[in-house]
Enzyme design. Structure first.
Site, PDB file in Angstrom:
ATOM      1  N   VAL A  19       8.597 -51.567 -29.297  1.00  0.00           N
ATOM      2  CA  VAL A  19       7.550 -50.984 -28.442  1.00  0.00           C
ATOM      3  C   VAL A  19       6.782 -52.092 -27.726  1.00  0.00           C
ATOM      4  O   VAL A  19       6.505 -52.011 -26.516  1.00  0.00           O
ATOM      5  CB  VAL A  19       6.603 -50.077 -29.273  1.00  0.00           C
ATOM      6  N   CYS A  20       6.453 -53.149 -28.473  1.00  0.00           N
ATOM      7  CA  CYS A  20       5.710 -54.277 -27.875  1.00  0.00           C
ATOM      8  C   CYS A  20       6.503 -54.909 -26.732  1.00  0.00           C
ATOM      9  O   CYS A  20       5.924 -55.338 -25.734  1.00  0.00           O
ATOM     10  CB  CYS A  20       5.400 -55.334 -28.931  1.00  0.00           C
ATOM     11  N   THR A  21       7.807 -54.967 -26.889  1.00  0.00           N
ATOM     12  CA  THR A  21       8.643 -55.552 -25.829  1.00  0.00           C
ATOM     13  C   THR A  21       8.472 -54.757 -24.532  1.00  0.00           C
ATOM     14  O   THR A  21       8.298 -55.324 -23.449  1.00  0.00           O
ATOM     15  CB  THR A  21      10.126 -55.571 -26.271  1.00  0.00           C
ATOM     16  N   LEU A  24       4.740 -55.356 -23.087  1.00  0.00           N
ATOM     17  CA  LEU A  24       4.487 -56.619 -22.386  1.00  0.00           C
ATOM     18  C   LEU A  24       5.272 -56.685 -21.077  1.00  0.00           C
ATOM     19  O   LEU A  24       4.788 -57.238 -20.090  1.00  0.00           O
ATOM     20  CB  LEU A  24       4.748 -57.822 -23.300  1.00  0.00           C
TER      21      LEU A  24
END
Ligand code: BEZ
Length: 186
Positions: A19-21, A24
Site C-alpha cells: 500500500v505504501c508503495t 508514495l
C-alpha cells in the site's frame, strides 16, 4: 489572493510494503498539484536511509514515476515520537498512516490517521488544502463535500451588515447559514 505556503508531513508504516508503495507513487504524481498550491511535502518512516534508497527504485519502477520529494529516515523515532506516529496498541516498529498539514505559523492545521490496511485518498488532501488556503484570509468556511468552485459559508462571527459589504449578494438561508461565492485564489 496568493496562496498561503503549507507543509505536508506524512508517515507510512514501512518501506517495501504494497500500500505504501502505491501511496508514495501517487504523491510523486501529484507534485504539480502540490507545487501549484505552494505546498511542500515530506514523507517519513522509521526505516533506514539505505532502505529508502533501495525502495525508491521499486516505487519508480512499479508506479512509473520519479520520487520527487524527501523521505525522512527516522530510525531513532525522534520525529515519530514527537508527532505520536507510533500507536501504542500497534507495532512498535512501524508508524501509522498519519498526515499533518502545517501552516506558515508552524501550527498544525489538519491531522488524519488512516488504518494500515487503507491507502490514503490524496484527492481529499488536495481538497482540504484548497479549503484551508481559501479560508485562511477570509472569515469563510467550506461546507460538507465542498469542491473548488462551490459556494462557501460565511462565519457566524460576521454580522449581516459586514457580510453585505464584504460578500455582496450573499444568500441568507437561515440567520446562521449564509452562503456566498468563493473568492479567487491564485
Ligand atoms: C502496506 O503498506 O501495504 C501495509 C503496511 C503495513 C501493514 C499493512 C499493509
Amino acid at each position: 489572493m496568493a496562496r498561503q505556503c503549507l507543509g505536508v508531513l506524512f508517515s507510512h508504516p514501512a518501506d517495501f510494503t504494497p500500500v505504501c508503495t502505491t501511496e508514495l507513487g501517487t504523491v510523486a504524481k501529484f507534485k504539480t498539484e502540490f507545487d501549484k498550491r505552494n505546498v511542500k511535502v515530506i514523507a517519513l518512516s522509521v526505516d533506514p536511509l539505505s532502505d529508502h534508497k533501495n525502495w525508491i527504485k521499486d516505487i519508480e519502477e512499479t508506479q512509473e514515476t520519479t520520487v520527487n520529494f524527501p523521505i525522512i529516515a527516522d530510525e531513532n523515532k525522534n520525529v515519530a515520537s514527537l508527532y505520536d506516529m507510533i500507536h501504542p496498541n500497534s507495532l512498535e516498529k512501524a508508524t501509522v498512516r498519519s498526515v499533518f498539514v502545517i501552516g506558515p505559523d508552524k501550527k498544525i492545521k489538519l491531522t488524519l490517521t488512516y488504518p494500515a490496511s487503507t491507502g490514503r485518498n490524496f484527492y481529499e488532501l488536495i481538497r482540504v488544502i484548497d479549503s484551508l488556503q481559501l479560508t485562511a484570509n477570509h472569515q469563510l468556511a467550506t461546507p460538507a463535500n465542498w469542491e473548488k468552485g462551490d459556494d462557501v459559508v460565511i462565519s457566524p462571527a460576521v454580522s449581516d451588515e459586514d457580510a453585505a459589504n464584504r460578500f455582496p449578494g450573499f444568500r441568507k438561508v437561515k440567520p446562521y447559514l449564509r452562503l456566498t461565492k468563493a473568492p479567487e485564489t491564485k
